[in-house]
Write a protein that holds these residues in place. Structure first.
Motif, mmCIF file in Angstrom:
data_model
loop_
_atom_site.group_PDB
_atom_site.id
_atom_site.type_symbol
_atom_site.label_atom_id
_atom_site.label_comp_id
_atom_site.label_asym_id
_atom_site.label_seq_id
_atom_site.Cartn_x
_atom_site.Cartn_y
_atom_site.Cartn_z
ATOM 1 N N ASP A 7 0.892 -1.074 -0.010
ATOM 2 C CA ASP A 7 0.118 -0.056 -0.032
ATOM 3 C C ASP A 7 0.807 1.190 -0.079
ATOM 4 N N ILE A 8 1.884 1.200 0.843
ATOM 5 C CA ILE A 8 2.947 2.443 0.798
ATOM 6 C C ILE A 8 3.553 2.779 -0.561
ATOM 7 N N ASP A 9 3.928 1.375 -0.950
ATOM 8 C CA ASP A 9 4.613 1.698 -2.304
ATOM 9 C C ASP A 9 3.760 2.169 -3.374
ATOM 10 N N VAL A 10 2.530 1.755 -3.293
ATOM 11 C CA VAL A 10 1.424 2.227 -4.291
ATOM 12 C C VAL A 10 1.286 3.788 -4.316
ATOM 13 N N ALA A 11 0.935 3.955 -3.027
ATOM 14 C CA ALA A 11 0.899 5.513 -2.561
ATOM 15 C C ALA A 11 1.755 6.409 -3.019
ATOM 16 N N ARG A 12 3.257 5.981 -2.976
ATOM 17 C CA ARG A 12 4.343 6.778 -3.389
ATOM 18 C C ARG A 12 4.409 6.870 -4.851
ATOM 19 N N THR A 13 4.083 5.923 -5.628
ATOM 20 C CA THR A 13 3.926 5.863 -6.881
ATOM 21 C C THR A 13 3.109 6.773 -7.488
ATOM 22 N N ASN A 14 1.934 6.563 -7.146
ATOM 23 C CA ASN A 14 0.611 7.388 -7.537
ATOM 24 C C ASN A 14 0.735 8.923 -7.137
ATOM 25 N N ILE A 15 1.290 9.025 -5.994
ATOM 26 C CA ILE A 15 1.485 10.538 -5.468
ATOM 27 C C ILE A 15 2.514 11.213 -6.411
ATOM 28 N N ILE A 16 3.448 10.741 -6.748
ATOM 29 C CA ILE A 16 4.622 11.279 -7.865
ATOM 30 C C ILE A 16 3.977 11.589 -9.008
ATOM 31 N N GLY A 17 3.102 10.613 -9.606
ATOM 32 C CA GLY A 17 2.505 11.030 -10.574
ATOM 33 C C GLY A 17 1.494 12.152 -10.701
ATOM 34 N N GLU A 18 0.858 12.123 -9.664
ATOM 35 C CA GLU A 18 -0.143 13.121 -9.651
ATOM 36 C C GLU A 18 0.438 14.447 -9.379
ATOM 37 N N LEU A 19 1.564 14.574 -8.701
ATOM 38 C CA LEU A 19 2.068 15.787 -8.446
ATOM 39 C C LEU A 19 2.790 16.319 -9.680
ATOM 40 N N MET A 20 3.138 15.292 -10.518
ATOM 41 C CA MET A 20 3.899 15.727 -11.912
ATOM 42 C C MET A 20 2.806 15.992 -12.889
ATOM 43 N N ASP A 21 1.519 15.470 -12.906
ATOM 44 C CA ASP A 21 0.496 16.141 -13.530
ATOM 45 C C ASP A 21 0.099 17.593 -12.872
ATOM 46 N N LEU A 22 0.084 17.801 -11.873
ATOM 47 C CA LEU A 22 -0.019 19.171 -11.421
ATOM 48 C C LEU A 22 0.918 20.215 -11.981
ATOM 49 N N GLN A 23 2.193 19.747 -11.978
ATOM 50 C CA GLN A 23 3.061 20.650 -12.567
ATOM 51 C C GLN A 23 3.167 20.946 -13.989
ATOM 52 N N ALA A 24 2.731 19.756 -14.785
ATOM 53 C CA ALA A 24 2.435 19.948 -16.109
ATOM 54 C C ALA A 24 1.210 21.012 -16.451
ATOM 55 N N GLY A 25 0.305 20.978 -15.355
ATOM 56 C CA GLY A 25 -0.759 21.838 -15.560
ATOM 57 C C GLY A 25 -0.459 23.113 -15.006
ATOM 58 N N ALA A 26 0.767 23.484 -14.562
ATOM 59 C CA ALA A 26 1.028 24.929 -14.196
ATOM 60 C C ALA A 26 0.174 25.016 -12.704
ATOM 61 N N LEU A 27 -0.094 23.987 -11.743
ATOM 62 C CA LEU A 27 -0.652 24.162 -10.769
ATOM 63 C C LEU A 27 0.258 23.840 -9.508
ATOM 64 N N LEU A 28 1.398 23.439 -9.822
ATOM 65 C CA LEU A 28 2.428 23.235 -8.713
ATOM 66 C C LEU A 28 3.795 23.852 -9.349
ATOM 67 N N GLU A 29 4.400 24.451 -8.437
ATOM 68 C CA GLU A 29 5.599 25.238 -8.865
ATOM 69 C C GLU A 29 6.602 24.255 -9.392
ATOM 70 N N PRO A 30 7.282 24.506 -10.492
ATOM 71 C CA PRO A 30 8.362 23.584 -11.243
ATOM 72 C C PRO A 30 9.415 23.129 -10.140
ATOM 73 N N SER A 31 9.573 24.157 -9.129
ATOM 74 C CA SER A 31 10.771 23.856 -8.201
ATOM 75 C C SER A 31 10.399 22.684 -7.441
ATOM 76 N N VAL A 32 9.039 22.256 -7.141
ATOM 77 C CA VAL A 32 8.909 21.261 -5.961
ATOM 78 C C VAL A 32 9.460 20.010 -6.665
#
Length: 458
Positions: free
Chosen positions: A191-216
């Motif tokens: 469960d923890i490993d799945v969480a880590r993988t999914n979270i990284i992908g979701e945050l990358m998606d936010l960055q691609a949509g300019a909703l999260l700073e590129p520096s994060v």
């Protein structure tokens, strides 16, 4: 209501029968929908106005719908932080006789937001880590109950503000399983490993949509779920060994758990003798969330979030000291505090602004605002003065987190209910940026559930 349609529910709200079940969910008319921000989902999901409340309706296969309904019912009985299931509706037929998918109906969690809505305007990078902290607490709490999630992600979670922090709730249990005897370490780690993988992908998606700073650093934030989960799990479950002369450490351990928002329902202690003498081993066996929530509920009857309860108890203790009531029963002082401090503070907020936030969250923000004003002016500011300034300068900037957005034209509705991943425009005033404060999130208050029943329409 279509013939032979079957509703399985705890209770039947007659208004439920008036909804257009003979239509595919994606074709439901705007007049029955509540325009709330919706997260990403693999299924068609709509929010619906029903008897002065809002429900979430998800089209899904029949067997999966029944399974998720029962699983959510069991989680609610265990006091888990999750949405409340309302009904499963099967046997739906279209006007032309075509078979339509079954639906799962859940209560909408008021004041909650999906993670993408939280980032729909510019927010500080710390927001991402605060959401991770909230999700870590949620995952630990579920694992302690023996729940294996299977698809841990920000998308499957709703977030509510809790005294400046966030509290997280499970909203999608489709892939979950409940093990009464507890989870194996392998399932927890997966469960923890799945969480880590999914979270990284979701945050990358936010960055691609300019909703999260590129520096994060999305990898670093994703790794945080592992470290925060491990830290919390160890504090809650690890054995601790110490000498018999160090019995004070038992109380210290309990206080540390309370500070994290957990109560200790049972402790297992045993002694062992080794070459260096007799030692004691302590391990919490049953832990529960909601220490401060229950205290406030007992003293005032207010049903609040965990960190809100902590902040209110602190203010209550301060009130008890400055008014010279330290020797009076705390229950008596709590009643005075409620009538002389809490209720007048909320009463000073104009009625049209009270829907912005939960009452306990408004009270918390007033206390924060009073502290900032006092620091700036270098002298104490009265609560009355702080409320007046807060109402005129801070509260109007909040998005209305209780009510739904006003329905607009067809194009606007399409934009609101779009299932694609296009970011919400940064100038959308309905998603005003949430206040930032440093803290970690705690949990949902326990909720009850009634026995199920079935209704078959003819």
């Amino acid at each position: 209501m279509p013939q032979s349609m079957q509703i399985t529910a705890a209770t039947i709200d007659p208004a439920l029968l008036d909804l257009p079940w003979e239509m595919p969910l994606e074709e439901w008319p705007a007049e029955v929908l509540a325009a709330l921000p919706r997260g990403l989902s693999r299924h068609v999901v709509r929010f619906v106005n029903l008897s002065e409340r809002v429900i979430a309706v998800k089209e899904i296969g029949e067997s999966v719908a029944y399974r998720e309904y029962e699983l959510l019912r069991n989680l609610i009985r265990l006091g888990a932080p999750c949405v409340t299931p309302t009904a499963v509706i099967t046997g739906r037929k279209g006007l032309g006789g075509s078979t339509l998918n079954s639906v799962l109906v859940t209560e909408h969690l008021s004041y909650s937001l999906p993670y993408r809505a939280l980032f729909s305007q510019y927010m500080r990078p710390e927001t991402a880590t605060r959401l991770i902290d909230a999700l870590a607490v949620l995952l630990v709490r579920l694992h302690l109950l023996g729940f294996y999630w299977g698809d841990v992600s920000l998308s499957n979670t709703l977030f509510r503000r809790d005294a400046g922090a966030f509290a997280a709730y499970l909203v999608d249990a489709e892939t979950g399983e409940l093990y009464p005897d507890g989870l194996t370490e392998g399932k927890r780690l997966y469960d923890i490993d799945v969480a880590r993988t999914n979270i990284i992908g979701e945050l990358m998606d936010l960055q691609a949509g300019a909703l999260l700073e590129p520096s994060v650093d999305t990898i670093e934030v994703g790794d945080r779920i592992v470290s925060r989960y491990t830290e919390l799990w160890d504090v809650l479950t690890a054995e601790e060994t110490f000498d018999l002369g160090e019995r004070w450490r038992v109380r210290s351990r309990i206080e540390k758990l309370n500070e994290l928002g957990f109560d200790v329902g049972e402790l297992t202690m045993k002694t062992e003798a080794d070459g260096s003498g007799t030692r004691m081993i302590i391990q919490p066996k049953v832990v529960d969330a909601g220490h401060y929530h229950r205290q406030i509920m007992r003293l005032t009857g207010l049903d609040v979030q965990e960190r809100q309860g902590q902040r209110m108890l602190n203010d209550l203790q301060t009130f008890r000291t400055v008014t010279g009531r330290k020797d009076e029963p705390v229950e008596q002082v709590a009643h005075i505090w409620l009538t002389e401090v809490f209720e007048p503070t909320l009463a000073a907020v104009p009625m049209e602004l009270r829907r912005k936030l939960e009452p306990a969250e408004i009270f918390h923000e007033v206390l924060e605002h009073r502290w900032y004003m006092s620091e700036q002016r270098q002298h104490d500011v009265s609560t009355e003065e702080a409320v007046a300034d807060y109402v005129s300068t801070v509260l109007p900037q909040h998005w209305d987190e209780q009510s739904y957005l006003s329905l607009g034209d067809t194009q606007e509705m399409e934009a609101i209910f779009s299932d694609d991943e296009e970011p919400v425009p940064e100038d959308d005033a309905d998603f005003a940026a949430l206040d930032e404060a440093t803290a970690s999130a705690f949990e949902l208050n326990p909720m009850g559930f009634t026995a199920g029943m079935k209704f078959k329409g003819e």
